[in-house]
Design a protein around this motif. Structure first.
Motif, PDB file in Angstrom:
ATOM      1  N   SER A  32       0.151 -20.886 -29.514  1.00 20.70           N
ATOM      2  CA  SER A  32      -1.177 -20.879 -30.127  1.00 20.70           C
ATOM      3  C   SER A  32      -1.953 -22.007 -29.458  1.00 20.70           C
ATOM      4  O   SER A  32      -1.445 -23.124 -29.348  1.00 20.70           O
ATOM      5  CB  SER A  32      -1.094 -21.117 -31.628  1.00 20.70           C
ATOM      6  N   LEU A  46     -13.129 -27.564 -34.814  1.00 14.53           N
ATOM      7  CA  LEU A  46     -12.523 -26.469 -34.076  1.00 14.53           C
ATOM      8  C   LEU A  46     -13.608 -25.624 -33.410  1.00 14.53           C
ATOM      9  O   LEU A  46     -14.536 -25.156 -34.068  1.00 14.53           O
ATOM     10  CB  LEU A  46     -11.690 -25.602 -35.018  1.00 14.53           C
ATOM     11  N   LYS A  49      -9.838 -20.593 -31.167  1.00 10.88           N
ATOM     12  CA  LYS A  49      -8.380 -20.594 -31.148  1.00 10.88           C
ATOM     13  C   LYS A  49      -7.854 -19.277 -30.602  1.00 10.88           C
ATOM     14  O   LYS A  49      -8.458 -18.216 -30.775  1.00 10.88           O
ATOM     15  CB  LYS A  49      -7.814 -20.849 -32.548  1.00 10.88           C
ATOM     16  N   THR A  51      -4.434 -16.918 -30.723  1.00 16.42           N
ATOM     17  CA  THR A  51      -3.190 -16.750 -31.482  1.00 16.42           C
ATOM     18  C   THR A  51      -2.538 -15.411 -31.144  1.00 16.42           C
ATOM     19  O   THR A  51      -2.094 -14.696 -32.028  1.00 16.42           O
ATOM     20  CB  THR A  51      -3.466 -16.842 -32.985  1.00 16.42           C
ATOM     21  N   SER A  52      -2.481 -15.053 -29.873  1.00 17.65           N
ATOM     22  CA  SER A  52      -1.795 -13.872 -29.330  1.00 17.65           C
ATOM     23  C   SER A  52      -2.515 -12.561 -29.597  1.00 17.65           C
ATOM     24  O   SER A  52      -1.904 -11.511 -29.498  1.00 17.65           O
ATOM     25  CB  SER A  52      -0.351 -13.787 -29.851  1.00 17.65           C
ATOM     26  N   SER A  94      -0.178 -25.603 -30.223  1.00 19.59           N
ATOM     27  CA  SER A  94       0.569 -25.736 -31.471  1.00 19.59           C
ATOM     28  C   SER A  94       2.053 -25.644 -31.182  1.00 19.59           C
ATOM     29  O   SER A  94       2.516 -24.660 -30.586  1.00 19.59           O
ATOM     30  CB  SER A  94       0.152 -24.654 -32.454  1.00 19.59           C
ATOM     31  N   ARG A  97       7.614 -25.135 -35.010  1.00 19.60           N
ATOM     32  CA  ARG A  97       8.846 -25.756 -35.457  1.00 19.60           C
ATOM     33  C   ARG A  97       9.442 -24.967 -36.614  1.00 19.60           C
ATOM     34  O   ARG A  97       8.773 -24.152 -37.229  1.00 19.60           O
ATOM     35  CB  ARG A  97       8.574 -27.199 -35.895  1.00 19.60           C
ATOM     36  N   GLY A 100       8.069 -23.469 -40.256  1.00 21.17           N
ATOM     37  CA  GLY A 100       6.641 -23.162 -40.140  1.00 21.17           C
ATOM     38  C   GLY A 100       5.748 -24.380 -40.112  1.00 21.17           C
ATOM     39  O   GLY A 100       4.531 -24.273 -40.135  1.00 21.17           O
ATOM     40  N   TYR A 101       6.331 -25.594 -40.045  1.00 17.12           N
ATOM     41  CA  TYR A 101       5.503 -26.803 -40.071  1.00 17.12           C
ATOM     42  C   TYR A 101       5.058 -27.131 -38.653  1.00 17.12           C
ATOM     43  O   TYR A 101       5.576 -28.031 -38.013  1.00 17.12           O
ATOM     44  CB  TYR A 101       6.273 -27.963 -40.698  1.00 17.12           C
ATOM     45  N   ASN A 102       4.082 -26.349 -38.199  1.00 16.90           N
ATOM     46  CA  ASN A 102       3.653 -26.488 -36.823  1.00 16.90           C
ATOM     47  C   ASN A 102       2.873 -27.765 -36.607  1.00 16.90           C
ATOM     48  O   ASN A 102       2.189 -28.264 -37.492  1.00 16.90           O
ATOM     49  CB  ASN A 102       2.818 -25.284 -36.429  1.00 16.90           C
ATOM     50  N   LYS A 103       2.969 -28.271 -35.401  1.00 17.71           N
ATOM     51  CA  LYS A 103       2.399 -29.555 -35.037  1.00 17.71           C
ATOM     52  C   LYS A 103       1.435 -29.352 -33.887  1.00 17.71           C
ATOM     53  O   LYS A 103       1.737 -28.629 -32.945  1.00 17.71           O
ATOM     54  CB  LYS A 103       3.540 -30.483 -34.624  1.00 17.71           C
ATOM     55  N   LEU A 104       0.257 -29.962 -33.962  1.00 22.92           N
ATOM     56  CA  LEU A 104      -0.713 -29.870 -32.880  1.00 22.92           C
ATOM     57  C   LEU A 104      -0.439 -30.952 -31.850  1.00 22.92           C
ATOM     58  O   LEU A 104      -0.246 -32.119 -32.192  1.00 22.92           O
ATOM     59  CB  LEU A 104      -2.134 -30.040 -33.419  1.00 22.92           C
ATOM     60  N   PHE A 106      -2.232 -32.624 -28.591  1.00 22.33           N
ATOM     61  CA  PHE A 106      -3.546 -32.730 -27.971  1.00 22.33           C
ATOM     62  C   PHE A 106      -3.439 -33.134 -26.511  1.00 22.33           C
ATOM     63  O   PHE A 106      -2.574 -33.939 -26.133  1.00 22.33           O
ATOM     64  CB  PHE A 106      -4.391 -33.775 -28.703  1.00 22.33           C
TER      65      PHE A 106
END
Lengths: 116, 115
Positions: A32, A46, A49, A51-52, A94, A97, A100-104, A106
């Motif tokens: 993502s 934002l 984005k 997301t596929s 993104s 993990r 589902g606790y995804n991390k951005l 930068f």
């Protein structure tokens, strides 16, 4: 591990000319991807984005970005720059993990200057 | 329009002093993040909360930094003692859920200067 590289730390354009901010990403799976903008003394906002879904993503204020898997790129473009576009732009991936606790993650940012 | 609130906006302190930053996320947002943004760099995640629980604090310097979100709403980030290298912008963000499709909303940040 996921990472992003913004190829230009500074970009300067004339008002009314096209904008191109370049971003390459590294990811072991379909990522993502996001573009955020940061105006002075304001929070990150934002822009768009990916997301596929569609590879060409349209965002706010006339910006768009194209996801190119073969080139691992997600460049941000705008046909005609406006003075109000002057800001710092961040390309973001993104990190997926467990739980589902995804991390951005930068990129270092590209400062866009727009002159009359 | 709902926004993420942060205070103070600016903080100047001397090294070895304690500082604290406050964040109030958008109402109903279960996920809260603290980021540090050093001048000229992109933000880096310090800590992530899901409700009142920490789900990621792997980049938090735990010898001097602490974060809490006791009731799962607002949050405080503390530094004690502050060091010169802590000078940065501290950003808070919130998200409705942990799903990557949910947008993170950022507050205006607290700019910390350590003298």
């Amino acid at each position: 591990a996921q990472s992003v590289t913004q190829l230009d730390s500074h970009v300067s354009v004339s008002e009314g000319t096209p904008v191109l901010l370049r971003c390459n990403y590294s990811s072991s799976y379909s990522p993502s991807l996001f573009w955020y903008v940061q105006h002075p003394n304001k929070g990150l906002q934002l822009l768009l984005k990916y997301t596929s879904a569609a590879t060409l993503v349209k965002g706010i204020n006339g910006f768009e970005a194209e996801f190119k898997k073969s080139e691992t790129s997600f460049h941000l473009t705008k046909p005609s720059a406006h003075m109000s576009d002057a800001a710092e732009y961040f390309c973001v991936v993104s990190d997926r993990r467990s739980g589902g606790y995804n991390k951005l993650i930068f990129g270092a940012g590209t400062r866009l200057a727009v002159h009359p | 329009e709902a926004e993420v609130a942060q205070s103070p906006r600016y903080k100047i302190t001397e090294k070895s002093q304690a500082v604290a930053f406050w964040c109030d996320p958008i109402s109903g947002h279960a996920t809260l993040y603290w980021y540090r943004q050093i001048l000229g760099q992109g933000p880096e995640l310090l800590v992530q909360f899901q409700d009142e629980s920490v789900v990621d604090d792997s980049q938090l310097p735990k010898d001097r930094f602490s974060a809490e979100r006791l009731k799962g709403v607002d949050s405080t980030l503390k530094i004690q003692p502050a060091e010169l290298g802590d000078s940065a912008m501290y950003l808070c963000a919130s998200r409705l859920g942990a799903d990557s499709y949910n947008e993170q909303f950022f507050g205006p940040g607290t700019r910390l200067t350590v003298l």
